[in-house]
Write a protein that holds these residues in place. Sequence first.
Motif, mmCIF file in Angstrom:
data_model
loop_
_atom_site.group_PDB
_atom_site.id
_atom_site.type_symbol
_atom_site.label_atom_id
_atom_site.label_comp_id
_atom_site.label_asym_id
_atom_site.label_seq_id
_atom_site.Cartn_x
_atom_site.Cartn_y
_atom_site.Cartn_z
ATOM 1 N N VAL A 270 0.702 -1.208 -0.043
ATOM 2 C CA VAL A 270 -0.084 -0.037 -0.088
ATOM 3 C C VAL A 270 0.910 1.198 -0.056
ATOM 4 N N LEU A 271 2.041 1.137 0.899
ATOM 5 C CA LEU A 271 2.864 2.192 1.114
ATOM 6 C C LEU A 271 3.532 2.626 -0.303
ATOM 7 N N THR A 272 3.838 1.519 -1.058
ATOM 8 C CA THR A 272 4.456 1.698 -2.512
ATOM 9 C C THR A 272 3.491 2.372 -3.349
ATOM 10 N N LEU A 273 2.310 2.056 -3.207
ATOM 11 C CA LEU A 273 1.220 2.366 -4.063
ATOM 12 C C LEU A 273 0.846 4.089 -3.872
ATOM 13 N N VAL A 274 0.836 4.336 -2.678
ATOM 14 C CA VAL A 274 0.772 5.676 -2.237
ATOM 15 C C VAL A 274 1.762 6.593 -2.707
ATOM 16 N N SER A 275 2.707 6.135 -2.296
ATOM 17 C CA SER A 275 4.038 6.619 -2.654
ATOM 18 C C SER A 275 4.048 7.138 -4.356
ATOM 19 N N ALA A 276 3.982 6.129 -4.899
ATOM 20 C CA ALA A 276 3.712 5.895 -6.560
ATOM 21 C C ALA A 276 2.886 7.053 -6.973
ATOM 22 N N ALA A 277 1.643 6.956 -6.322
ATOM 23 C CA ALA A 277 0.604 7.698 -6.704
ATOM 24 C C ALA A 277 0.835 9.364 -6.372
ATOM 25 N N ALA A 278 1.760 9.463 -5.178
ATOM 26 C CA ALA A 278 1.992 10.770 -4.703
ATOM 27 C C ALA A 278 3.158 11.230 -5.669
ATOM 28 N N GLY A 279 4.117 10.305 -6.123
ATOM 29 C CA GLY A 279 5.086 10.818 -7.025
ATOM 30 C C GLY A 279 4.316 11.127 -8.412
ATOM 31 N N LEU A 280 3.480 10.478 -9.062
ATOM 32 C CA LEU A 280 2.787 10.716 -10.092
ATOM 33 C C LEU A 280 2.081 12.226 -10.169
ATOM 34 N N ALA A 281 1.406 12.348 -8.996
ATOM 35 C CA ALA A 281 0.612 13.547 -8.913
ATOM 36 C C ALA A 281 1.840 14.946 -8.819
ATOM 37 N N ALA A 282 2.823 14.486 -8.149
ATOM 38 C CA ALA A 282 3.926 15.638 -8.113
ATOM 39 C C ALA A 282 4.387 15.770 -9.453
ATOM 40 N N LEU A 283 4.543 15.074 -10.233
ATOM 41 C CA LEU A 283 5.087 14.902 -11.630
ATOM 42 C C LEU A 283 3.942 15.593 -12.597
ATOM 43 N N GLY A 284 2.757 15.335 -12.087
ATOM 44 C CA GLY A 284 1.696 16.167 -12.924
ATOM 45 C C GLY A 284 1.348 17.494 -12.537
ATOM 46 N N LEU A 285 1.936 17.628 -11.431
ATOM 47 C CA LEU A 285 1.865 19.261 -11.034
ATOM 48 C C LEU A 285 2.915 19.862 -11.570
ATOM 49 N N VAL A 286 4.043 19.243 -11.280
ATOM 50 C CA VAL A 286 5.272 20.082 -12.249
ATOM 51 C C VAL A 286 4.780 20.275 -13.682
ATOM 52 N N ALA A 287 4.163 19.226 -14.331
ATOM 53 C CA ALA A 287 3.895 19.445 -15.687
ATOM 54 C C ALA A 287 2.968 20.372 -15.816
ATOM 55 N N VAL A 288 2.022 20.631 -15.175
ATOM 56 C CA VAL A 288 0.987 21.644 -15.404
ATOM 57 C C VAL A 288 1.541 22.784 -15.109
ATOM 58 N N ILE A 289 2.612 23.295 -14.051
ATOM 59 C CA ILE A 289 3.086 24.525 -13.816
ATOM 60 C C ILE A 289 3.890 24.989 -14.897
ATOM 61 N N ALA A 290 4.686 23.746 -15.605
ATOM 62 C CA ALA A 290 5.430 24.090 -16.761
ATOM 63 C C ALA A 290 4.681 24.190 -18.030
ATOM 64 N N TRP A 291 3.613 23.902 -18.221
ATOM 65 C CA TRP A 291 2.722 23.962 -19.451
ATOM 66 C C TRP A 291 2.649 25.134 -19.778
ATOM 67 N N PRO A 292 3.043 25.565 -20.945
ATOM 68 C CA PRO A 292 2.788 26.824 -21.671
ATOM 69 C C PRO A 292 1.214 26.896 -22.047
ATOM 70 N N VAL A 293 0.822 28.105 -21.717
ATOM 71 C CA VAL A 293 -0.777 28.248 -22.156
ATOM 72 C C VAL A 293 -0.584 29.520 -23.276
ATOM 73 N N GLY A 294 -1.564 29.494 -24.143
ATOM 74 C CA GLY A 294 -1.604 30.366 -25.118
ATOM 75 C C GLY A 294 -0.589 30.311 -26.387
ATOM 76 N N SER A 295 -0.875 31.152 -27.069
ATOM 77 C CA SER A 295 0.345 31.112 -28.069
ATOM 78 C C SER A 295 1.000 32.252 -28.336
ATOM 79 N N VAL A 296 2.046 32.406 -29.161
ATOM 80 C CA VAL A 296 2.666 33.889 -29.269
ATOM 81 C C VAL A 296 2.114 34.231 -30.756
ATOM 82 N N PRO A 297 1.335 35.351 -30.709
ATOM 83 C CA PRO A 297 0.875 35.700 -32.032
ATOM 84 C C PRO A 297 1.902 36.314 -32.815
#
Lengths: 190, 295
Positions: free
Chosen positions: B3-30
């Motif tokens: 369970v601990l492994t699963l939880v930490s894996a999920a947390a890791g994924l979530a953190a990775l997802g968050l980093v991706a969202v934060i880095a995700w560029p929005v909009g485009s350069v006109p």
Amino acid sequence: MKIHTILAAATAAAIATTAIAHEGATGIVLERMKAMSAMREAVKEMTPMMRGQVQYDADAVRAAAQTIESHAGQAMIELFPEDASREKSYAKDALWQDFDRFADLAMQLETQTRGLALAAANGLGGDQGGSGGMMGTSSMMGQDTSAMMGGASGDTLSAEALADMPADAVFEKVSQTCSACHTPYRTKPE
Amino acid sequence: MRVLTLVSAAAGLAALGLVAVIAWPVGSVPAPIELTGDSQRGAYLARAGGCIACHTNWDEGGPPLAGGAPLETRFGTFHPPNLTMSASAGMGNWTITQFARAVRQGVSPDGASYYPTFPYAFYANLTDQDIADLWAAFQTVPAVDTPAPDNEVPFPFDQRWGLKLWRAAFLPAPRTEPVEGKSDPWNQGRWLVEGVTHCGACHTPRNIAGARVMAQKFTGADALPGQDKSPAITPDALAENGWTRDDLAYALQSGIMPNGDTFGGGMGEVVRHGTSFLTDADRRAIATYLLDEDG
């Protein structure tokens, strides 16, 4: 006897209607609702003339302007004492928090309606195009970007200055003042 | 252990997802905009679009476009920023391309998403010429070097990366394109109402995330900034309440309703600082479209 009964019933009905319209307000709150209603009726009477939908009548405009003037200024300010019951009232607390500005608008309404009474004889300004009258003086009409981009609007003209303007242009200033006060200080009736 | 492994894996994924969202560029350069702007037309658009109404603190007698009165919402208090050409407090260091991106895409020069209190979604179809005209008009406004206060937005709404998810889920494209078979005034009204004058920002209810519920378009809203509410403005609702095209056009000019009362709340401001400056033809076009009448 019968007539008396009908009259009494009609009077009772009229009182009941007033009470319903003002949702049970009493005392000074009811007084100011009556004053506001009188001003609304005056605006309603002038509007079709200002829009050119009915024959312009300078005497009627003067009388309606004087009706509003009589309820504006000090008369209006006195209807909003700090300690009055705020129940059954459409007035927001912001009115008392910001009382000086409210009082300025009440005085501005008095000045503008005095100006409108003086300008009544000038009649309508004719076809001056969309935004002319509302942008302040006619020299700003359509040309001056500073007025269009939010510069001075000429809201504080004296009654004597307003007296030289077309009546419909002064009327628009009056209605803008009504709205300027309703925007921050009145809650929606429903 | 598992369970601990699963939880930490999920947390890791979530953190990775968050980093991706934060880095995700929005909009485009006109693409670069090299058109010459007409400041008069731009000022007209700035009136129609509410730039001047919202970014000027009228109650406090603030200078034009130097920052508006605070908007109190259930997500926090927003301060419309200073849009003068001050280099330190406003847009003085911006390029027209950055301005275009801010207005049409809701993305700041440093790539951050704006909160949807700024109704950029409605401005998405503004043309390069519209943008050039607006930009020319803003150049005429005296610079004010006082910045607007920072927004007071509590956690979690202060996390601007969350707005990227919001954009992905909720950002509707404005439907300003002309409809064949409709009159010119109707289509002009549509361009204004669905676009620059952004009637739906206040007259369409919003969901729990503050996004417009398009299925209930123009049916009115009761959770507007400052606890204001707005009535329905569908053709049926307007007709039911006795509005005619003439009355509506006149109300947008004067603030006066058919019963002699005047607009209060946000609509008083919209008329006083916005629609009262439009042409009669545009006000009639708005009324034509809202009532869905023939030109």
